[in-house]
Scaffold this motif. Structure first.
Motif: not given
Length: 185
Positions: A30-34, A104-109
């Motif tokens: 879920g990161g900016p380029d995921g 599992i949850w969408p987020q950046a590192a």
């Protein structure tokens, strides 16, 4: 539209949990380029293109990106399963655990949650294809960064597969831009 085979596009069989690695790889969920942004980008852009071939390509790749999202989720899940509270705290995974346990949850590192600003759908086929090519390169770079940080073969092999697919998608978008959009004059 498509048939779902209940198997991953590439096998994920991680033997040793490691929450530190999960925190890095989570960015491709879920990161900016995921993969989440990629799938939403392509499946949204397909409606505005005037070319059936490009619409089909966006549908195909957008659907494949959903399979990649599933692979990344499997990697993160396998890296976080059966962790003790001590391992969670020692690894720095406690803030994530507090909000999501091991879901599992969408987020950046870095912990920034996914939002729709992570992808673009402009409605101009040439603009969108260049956006798509850039997005695939940014995802490839993120996978390169992950491979620099991680050495465990069980984790690296599916990451290498995903990285290679970014290269193929970049090439296919470039071909569509040259061939399909080049024939519009």
């Amino acid at each position: 539209m498509w048939n779902y085979e209940k198997r991953l596009q590439f096998p994920v069989n991680i033997k040793e949990p490691n929450a530190k690695l999960a925190q890095v790889i989570m960015s491709q969920y879920g990161g900016p380029d995921g993969e989440m942004g990629a799938s939403m980008r392509y499946l949204s852009q397909r409606y505005a293109t005037p070319y059936r071939e490009v619409s089909g390509l966006l549908t195909d790749i957008g659907t494949e990106e959903l399979a990649h999202l599933e692979m990344v989720a499997a990697i993160v899940h396998q890296l976080t399963r059966n962790l003790s509270m001590e391992e969670i705290e020692k690894s720095g995974f406690a803030p994530y655990y507090t909000d999501h346990t091991i879901g599992i949850w969408p987020q950046a590192a870095g912990g920034v949650p996914f939002n729709a600003c992570e992808f673009q759908s402009k409605g101009d086929v040439i603009t969108d294809l260049f956006e798509d090519m850039a997005a695939e390169q940014k995802a490839r770079t993120t996978y390169d960064n992950i491979l620099r940080l991680i050495k465990e073969p069980d984790v690296c092999e599916p990451i290498k597969f995903l990285r290679q697919r970014e290269i193929v998608h970049f090439q296919r978008f470039g071909e569509a831009n040259r061939e399909d959009c080049g024939n519009s004059s």
